[in-house]
Design a protein around this motif. Structure first.
Motif: not given
Length: 217
Positions: A169, A141-142, A144-147, A138, A150-151
């Motif tokens: 991940v 991510a920052r 709504e910006q996924l790591h 959890e 993750q993306q």
């Protein structure tokens, strides 16, 4: 009164068993000391185990309140000394992204970062995490910006049932953070402890290599 051969045999057998027990006891003692010496540097002391004035304190058997640094925030939580970090993350703090599959450090579904290093949270007592930064899935991510990892898992369809995905991940993101230029062998080594029953390893490798700017082995 004379002692028969049967009595002498039983006495000899009893003496042999006693000697075996003594030897076993010595071996157990040496093994225990060796194991403690090996584990000692890893299991660092934690704040709740220190009494005021620097003396050794006693914690338990009831709950004690500790402060954990999780995903950059301080979280005060009442825990039992016997609880693992995975249990506290999931059941006390509601961070259910940390999965528990085997509960013995064999599948790595519960992988989190402890001071930036991937660890199996199911094998670590929560008290050993006090005073050290804990990062869970959890926390990658920052907003709504996924790591990037993750993306990449989404882009490369590196998920099936998804149960192992958080641990995967966390392992791959730690690798990329530690070594931006990675090879296929690096990714294989980094995920060697992560069990995926669906067999998505090839897509996991592709996703991680894509983040590292690699297109293949």
């Amino acid at each position: 009164m004379t002692t028969g051969k049967g009595d002498r045999a039983r006495e000899a057998e009893a003496e042999a068993e006693a000697e075996a027990a003594r030897r076993f006891g010595r071996r157990s003692l040496f093994f225990g000391v060796g194991a403690a010496a090996a584990v000692g540097p890893v299991l660092e002391s934690c704040e709740p185990a220190r009494a005021p004035g620097g003396g050794a304190g006693v914690v338990g058997p009831g709950k004690t309140t500790v402060t954990l640094r999780v995903n950059g925030a301080s979280r005060r939580v009442a825990v039992e000394p016997r609880q693992t970090l995975a249990e506290v993350l999931r059941f006390e703090l509601g961070l259910t992204g940390t999965k528990v599959g085997c509960d013995r450090g064999s599948c790595s579904a519960c992988t989190v970062w402890l001071a930036g290093v991937p660890v199996c949270a199911c094998t670590l007592f929560v008290l050993d995490a006090v005073g050290r930064d804990v990062t869970t899935i959890e926390g990658l991510a920052r907003g709504e910006q996924l790591h990037p990892v993750q993306q990449a898992f989404i882009d490369h369809d590196a998920m099936q049932c998804g149960f192992c995905t958080p641990g995967m991940v966390m392992s791959c993101a730690a690798l990329v953070a530690r070594k931006p230029e990675v090879t296929l062998d690096d990714v294989r080594q980094a995920t060697s402890g992560n069990l995926c029953r669906c067999g998505t390893y090839p897509r996991v490798f592709e996703a991680t290599l894509a983040v590292a700017g690699k297109k293949g082995a």
